[in-house]
Design a protein around this motif. Sequence first.
Motif, PDB file in Angstrom:
ATOM      1  N   GLN A  12       0.833  -1.201   0.000  1.00  0.00           N
ATOM      2  CA  GLN A  12       0.000   0.000   0.000  1.00  0.00           C
ATOM      3  C   GLN A  12       0.869   1.253   0.000  1.00  0.00           C
ATOM      4  N   GLU A  13       0.253   2.364  -0.336  1.00  0.00           N
ATOM      5  CA  GLU A  13       0.962   3.641  -0.363  1.00  0.00           C
ATOM      6  C   GLU A  13       1.385   4.047   1.046  1.00  0.00           C
ATOM      7  N   PRO A  14       2.471   4.802   1.185  1.00  0.00           N
ATOM      8  CA  PRO A  14       2.874   5.302   2.509  1.00  0.00           C
ATOM      9  C   PRO A  14       1.768   6.160   3.119  1.00  0.00           C
ATOM     10  N   GLY A  15       1.719   6.172   4.441  1.00  0.00           N
ATOM     11  CA  GLY A  15       0.740   6.994   5.145  1.00  0.00           C
ATOM     12  C   GLY A  15      -0.439   6.212   5.679  1.00  0.00           C
ATOM     13  N   THR A 355       6.139   6.539   6.370  1.00  0.00           N
ATOM     14  CA  THR A 355       4.818   6.780   6.956  1.00  0.00           C
ATOM     15  C   THR A 355       4.939   7.576   8.249  1.00  0.00           C
ATOM     16  N   LEU A 356       5.909   7.217   9.071  1.00  0.00           N
ATOM     17  CA  LEU A 356       6.090   7.948  10.330  1.00  0.00           C
ATOM     18  C   LEU A 356       6.542   9.377  10.077  1.00  0.00           C
ATOM     19  N   GLU A 357       7.296   9.614   9.023  1.00  0.00           N
ATOM     20  CA  GLU A 357       7.685  10.982   8.681  1.00  0.00           C
ATOM     21  C   GLU A 357       6.472  11.784   8.204  1.00  0.00           C
ATOM     22  N   MET A 358       5.576  11.136   7.494  1.00  0.00           N
ATOM     23  CA  MET A 358       4.332  11.805   7.096  1.00  0.00           C
ATOM     24  C   MET A 358       3.500  12.154   8.324  1.00  0.00           C
ATOM     25  N   LEU A 359       3.489  11.246   9.297  1.00  0.00           N
ATOM     26  CA  LEU A 359       2.773  11.509  10.545  1.00  0.00           C
ATOM     27  C   LEU A 359       3.414  12.680  11.285  1.00  0.00           C
TER      28      LEU A 359
END
Length: 372
Positions: A12-15, A355-359
Motif C-alpha cells: 500500500q501507499e505510505p501513510g 509513513t512515520l515521517e508523514m505523521l
Amino acid sequence: MTIDDFTAGFTQEPGYLDYGRVGPLSTAAAEESLVFTQVLQRARHGSLDEIREQDGRVRAAASAVLGFPADQIVFQPNATTGIMHAMFGLTGGVLLSAEEFPSLPIAAVRAQEALHTVQPVWLETDHGKVTPGQIREQLEANVAAVAVSLVDSRSGYLCDIEGIRQVIGDRLLIVDAIQGFGVVDAPWEVADVVLTGGQKWCRAGWGTGFMALSPRALDQLTPVFSGFTGTEEDEPWGEVPPPAPDARAYRVSNPDPLAEARFAASLEEIAGVGVAAINTAMAERVSQTIELADEFAIAVVSSRDERERAGIVVLEPPTEQVTLLTASLHNHGVTATMRQGRIRLSVHAATSGETLEMLRAAFVSYGTAASY
C-alpha cells in the motif's frame, strides 16, 4: 520466512495507519484471488475440485496460527456471523460489557429477544477495560459464559484472556479476536470460542473469517443456524440429519472458496514468519508512534504498557482541536480513523519510516496551527 519477507508483502501507499478499519490486501492474498478467479473463469475440466479444496486449506492454515485442530474450525464470511452463532447457541447468562464493539452486545440482545435462552449480564468496566478483577467481582451464579474482545477497538486495550480464564473456571470464554488475530501472540488455548475476520490485521479482504470451538464449546453450544452443509451428509436429500458433531455444524451454506483461498494465503504467511516476530516488529513501531505524539504534546489515551496494547494508538487532542488534527492528517496523506473525538492510529509490522515521517509532518502542521 523472515520478517523482511513478510513485510515485503505490504504494497500500500505510505501513510496508511488504519488497519483497525481494514488492512489493504497482502500481495499473497491479492495474487491468490487473481489465480482462483481465473480458475473459476475458465472452468477447465477438474478445476472445480481444486476450488473445493480451499475449505480444508484455510482451516489447516488457521489451525497453524491458532493451535486449535482443523476440525474444530469453521470458515465464516465475517466475525459477526460467528458471534451470532455463538450467542444464539448459548443457554444461560453471558457476562459482557455494553461498551464492546456493537457486534457483541447486539448479538446477545438479539439472541435473548428471539430465543429467551440467553440473558446478557452487563459488566461495569474501568473506562471500557475488561479486566479479570472486574469479572471476578461481578460473576453471578447464572453466568454460563463470558464474552470479550481481545483488543478493544476504541481504546486499543489488550485484554488479559489468560487472567479471565483463571477467574471464570469452566464457564465458556468467547473471544472476539478481530482486532488482534495475526499480530498478537495470545494464549488461544484458554478460549472456548475464537471469532475473527480476515479483513483487518490479516489483510485478506472482506468476506473472510472463522469460528473456532473448544470441545467444551462444541458440547455446550447449540448450532441454531445449522444449514444443509452443517451435517455429516454431503447432500442430505430427503432427510434432515442432525448437525455435525464438530465445527461443521456452524455452516449455513457452502463457503466462498475464493475468499477461503485469500484468507489461507494470508494465514500461511503469518504462520511462516510467526506471530511473535510480527508482534515484535509491530510493537517497535507502536512505540515510535507514541514517542512522536509525546514530542508534539498530543495526549495518548491508549495504554503505554506493552502488556496492554496491540497495534492501536489512540490520540485525544483538546475537543476544539479534533477537527484541526484530523484535517492535518488528511492533508499530509495519513489515513486514520476519527471516532468520538479521538484519533485512532493502527500500526502494523511494516509501517515504514516514510509513513512515520508523514505523521510527523502532520503533527508539525497541527502544532503550528493550534498555537495560533
